[in-house]
Design a protein around this motif. Structure first.
Motif, PDB file in Angstrom:
ATOM      1  N   GLU A  13      -3.606  -1.229  -3.370  1.00 36.89           N
ATOM      2  CA  GLU A  13      -4.607  -1.955  -2.580  1.00 36.89           C
ATOM      3  C   GLU A  13      -4.183  -2.081  -1.120  1.00 36.89           C
ATOM      4  O   GLU A  13      -5.009  -1.941  -0.209  1.00 36.89           O
ATOM      5  N   LYS A  14      -2.908  -2.336  -0.878  1.00 42.39           N
ATOM      6  CA  LYS A  14      -2.407  -2.459   0.494  1.00 42.39           C
ATOM      7  C   LYS A  14      -2.479  -1.123   1.226  1.00 42.39           C
ATOM      8  O   LYS A  14      -2.798  -1.081   2.423  1.00 42.39           O
ATOM      9  N   ILE A  15      -2.197  -0.030   0.537  1.00 40.72           N
ATOM     10  CA  ILE A  15      -2.299   1.297   1.164  1.00 40.72           C
ATOM     11  C   ILE A  15      -3.754   1.559   1.547  1.00 40.72           C
ATOM     12  O   ILE A  15      -4.037   2.048   2.641  1.00 40.72           O
ATOM     13  N   LYS A  16      -4.683   1.198   0.673  1.00 43.34           N
ATOM     14  CA  LYS A  16      -6.110   1.362   0.983  1.00 43.34           C
ATOM     15  C   LYS A  16      -6.501   0.527   2.199  1.00 43.34           C
ATOM     16  O   LYS A  16      -7.267   0.963   3.052  1.00 43.34           O
ATOM     17  N   GLU A  17      -5.968  -0.677   2.265  1.00 44.48           N
ATOM     18  CA  GLU A  17      -6.297  -1.604   3.358  1.00 44.48           C
ATOM     19  C   GLU A  17      -5.696  -1.156   4.691  1.00 44.48           C
ATOM     20  O   GLU A  17      -6.352  -1.230   5.736  1.00 44.48           O
ATOM     21  N   LEU A  18      -4.459  -0.702   4.671  1.00 43.75           N
ATOM     22  CA  LEU A  18      -3.732  -0.385   5.903  1.00 43.75           C
ATOM     23  C   LEU A  18      -3.870   1.065   6.349  1.00 43.75           C
ATOM     24  O   LEU A  18      -3.670   1.371   7.517  1.00 43.75           O
ATOM     25  N   GLY A  19      -4.200   1.935   5.413  1.00 44.63           N
ATOM     26  CA  GLY A  19      -4.236   3.362   5.707  1.00 44.63           C
ATOM     27  C   GLY A  19      -5.580   3.828   6.216  1.00 44.63           C
ATOM     28  O   GLY A  19      -6.523   3.047   6.372  1.00 44.63           O
ATOM     29  N   ALA A  20      -5.641   5.129   6.441  1.00 47.52           N
ATOM     30  CA  ALA A  20      -6.871   5.762   6.909  1.00 47.52           C
ATOM     31  C   ALA A  20      -6.984   7.141   6.273  1.00 47.52           C
ATOM     32  O   ALA A  20      -5.968   7.797   6.034  1.00 47.52           O
ATOM     33  N   LYS A  32       1.705   5.122   7.405  1.00 49.77           N
ATOM     34  CA  LYS A  32       3.129   5.298   7.726  1.00 49.77           C
ATOM     35  C   LYS A  32       3.943   4.236   6.993  1.00 49.77           C
ATOM     36  O   LYS A  32       3.538   3.075   6.890  1.00 49.77           O
ATOM     37  N   TYR A  33       5.104   4.637   6.499  1.00 48.54           N
ATOM     38  CA  TYR A  33       5.952   3.716   5.748  1.00 48.54           C
ATOM     39  C   TYR A  33       6.330   2.498   6.580  1.00 48.54           C
ATOM     40  O   TYR A  33       6.363   1.384   6.051  1.00 48.54           O
ATOM     41  N   ILE A  35       4.646   0.901   8.839  1.00 44.71           N
ATOM     42  CA  ILE A  35       3.525  -0.048   8.849  1.00 44.71           C
ATOM     43  C   ILE A  35       3.440  -0.744   7.495  1.00 44.71           C
ATOM     44  O   ILE A  35       3.317  -1.966   7.423  1.00 44.71           O
ATOM     45  N   LEU A  36       3.520   0.035   6.441  1.00 48.00           N
ATOM     46  CA  LEU A  36       3.454  -0.531   5.096  1.00 48.00           C
ATOM     47  C   LEU A  36       4.574  -1.541   4.880  1.00 48.00           C
ATOM     48  O   LEU A  36       4.342  -2.633   4.362  1.00 48.00           O
ATOM     49  N   PHE A  37       5.778  -1.201   5.308  1.00 47.58           N
ATOM     50  CA  PHE A  37       6.910  -2.102   5.136  1.00 47.58           C
ATOM     51  C   PHE A  37       6.688  -3.412   5.889  1.00 47.58           C
ATOM     52  O   PHE A  37       6.845  -4.493   5.331  1.00 47.58           O
ATOM     53  N   ARG A  38       6.313  -3.304   7.159  1.00 51.86           N
ATOM     54  CA  ARG A  38       6.117  -4.510   7.978  1.00 51.86           C
ATOM     55  C   ARG A  38       5.020  -5.416   7.416  1.00 51.86           C
ATOM     56  O   ARG A  38       5.148  -6.635   7.417  1.00 51.86           O
ATOM     57  N   GLU A  39       3.945  -4.814   6.949  1.00 52.54           N
ATOM     58  CA  GLU A  39       2.788  -5.597   6.502  1.00 52.54           C
ATOM     59  C   GLU A  39       2.922  -6.137   5.081  1.00 52.54           C
ATOM     60  O   GLU A  39       2.125  -6.972   4.667  1.00 52.54           O
ATOM     61  N   THR A  40       3.906  -5.646   4.330  1.00 51.99           N
ATOM     62  CA  THR A  40       4.042  -6.089   2.938  1.00 51.99           C
ATOM     63  C   THR A  40       5.410  -6.698   2.641  1.00 51.99           C
ATOM     64  O   THR A  40       5.704  -6.989   1.481  1.00 51.99           O
ATOM     65  N   SER A  41       6.208  -6.933   3.647  1.00 47.08           N
ATOM     66  CA  SER A  41       7.575  -7.413   3.421  1.00 47.08           C
ATOM     67  C   SER A  41       7.621  -8.743   2.677  1.00 47.08           C
ATOM     68  O   SER A  41       8.578  -9.017   1.962  1.00 47.08           O
ATOM     69  N   ASP A  42       6.574  -9.539   2.788  1.00 48.21           N
ATOM     70  CA  ASP A  42       6.549 -10.822   2.086  1.00 48.21           C
ATOM     71  C   ASP A  42       5.921 -10.737   0.689  1.00 48.21           C
ATOM     72  O   ASP A  42       5.956 -11.696  -0.066  1.00 48.21           O
ATOM     73  N   LEU A  43       5.382  -9.572   0.327  1.00 45.23           N
ATOM     74  CA  LEU A  43       4.703  -9.421  -0.964  1.00 45.23           C
ATOM     75  C   LEU A  43       5.601  -8.889  -2.075  1.00 45.23           C
ATOM     76  O   LEU A  43       5.419  -9.227  -3.240  1.00 45.23           O
ATOM     77  N   PHE A  44       6.519  -8.008  -1.709  1.00 49.37           N
ATOM     78  CA  PHE A  44       7.309  -7.303  -2.705  1.00 49.37           C
ATOM     79  C   PHE A  44       8.773  -7.701  -2.622  1.00 49.37           C
ATOM     80  O   PHE A  44       9.356  -7.740  -1.544  1.00 49.37           O
ATOM     81  N   ASN A  74       8.350   6.768   9.985  1.00 42.10           N
ATOM     82  CA  ASN A  74       7.306   7.730  10.329  1.00 42.10           C
ATOM     83  C   ASN A  74       6.860   8.599   9.166  1.00 42.10           C
ATOM     84  O   ASN A  74       6.046   9.499   9.347  1.00 42.10           O
ATOM     85  N   VAL A  75       7.371   8.357   7.976  1.00 46.13           N
ATOM     86  CA  VAL A  75       7.000   9.142   6.788  1.00 46.13           C
ATOM     87  C   VAL A  75       5.639   8.660   6.272  1.00 46.13           C
ATOM     88  O   VAL A  75       5.393   7.464   6.162  1.00 46.13           O
ATOM     89  N   ASP A  76       4.766   9.632   5.974  1.00 44.59           N
ATOM     90  CA  ASP A  76       3.451   9.306   5.409  1.00 44.59           C
ATOM     91  C   ASP A  76       3.575   8.934   3.945  1.00 44.59           C
ATOM     92  O   ASP A  76       4.229   9.638   3.166  1.00 44.59           O
TER      93      ASP A  76
END
Length: 83
Positions: A13-20, A32-33, A35-44, A74-76
């Motif tokens: 769900e987070k990838i769908k929300e943050l990605g394009a 990008k990893y 972005i995913l890391f920064r935006e989900t660091s409190d979830l996982f 920078n990894v997709d």
């Protein structure tokens, strides 16, 4: 006790929300990893473990076995069509 399936679902769900969608890759959603890391660091508790579980389930793909903050920012991370 960890709920891996629940964490994987949240990750998708987070990838769908943050990605394009990437038209060059059949419209698959990418993020990008870093972005995913920064935006989900409190979830996982352990994003790396959740990512590996999602990859084993063939829900996401990314280069390499393990992604680390900073080194792999920078990894997709690609959401596969099966999602």
């Amino acid at each position: 006790m960890l709920d891996i399936d629940g964490e994987v679902k949240t990750l998708v769900e987070k990838i769908k929300e943050l990605g394009a969608p990437d038209q060059a890759d059949h419209g698959r959603i990418k993020v990008k990893y870093g972005i995913l890391f920064r935006e989900t660091s409190d979830l996982f508790e352990a994003l790396a473990g959740t990512m590996r579980a999602a990859k084993r389930k063939k829900l996401v793909t990314f280069d390499g076995e393990l992604l680390l903050q900073g080194v792999h920012d920078n990894v997709d991370v690609v959401l596969l069509e099966a999602c």
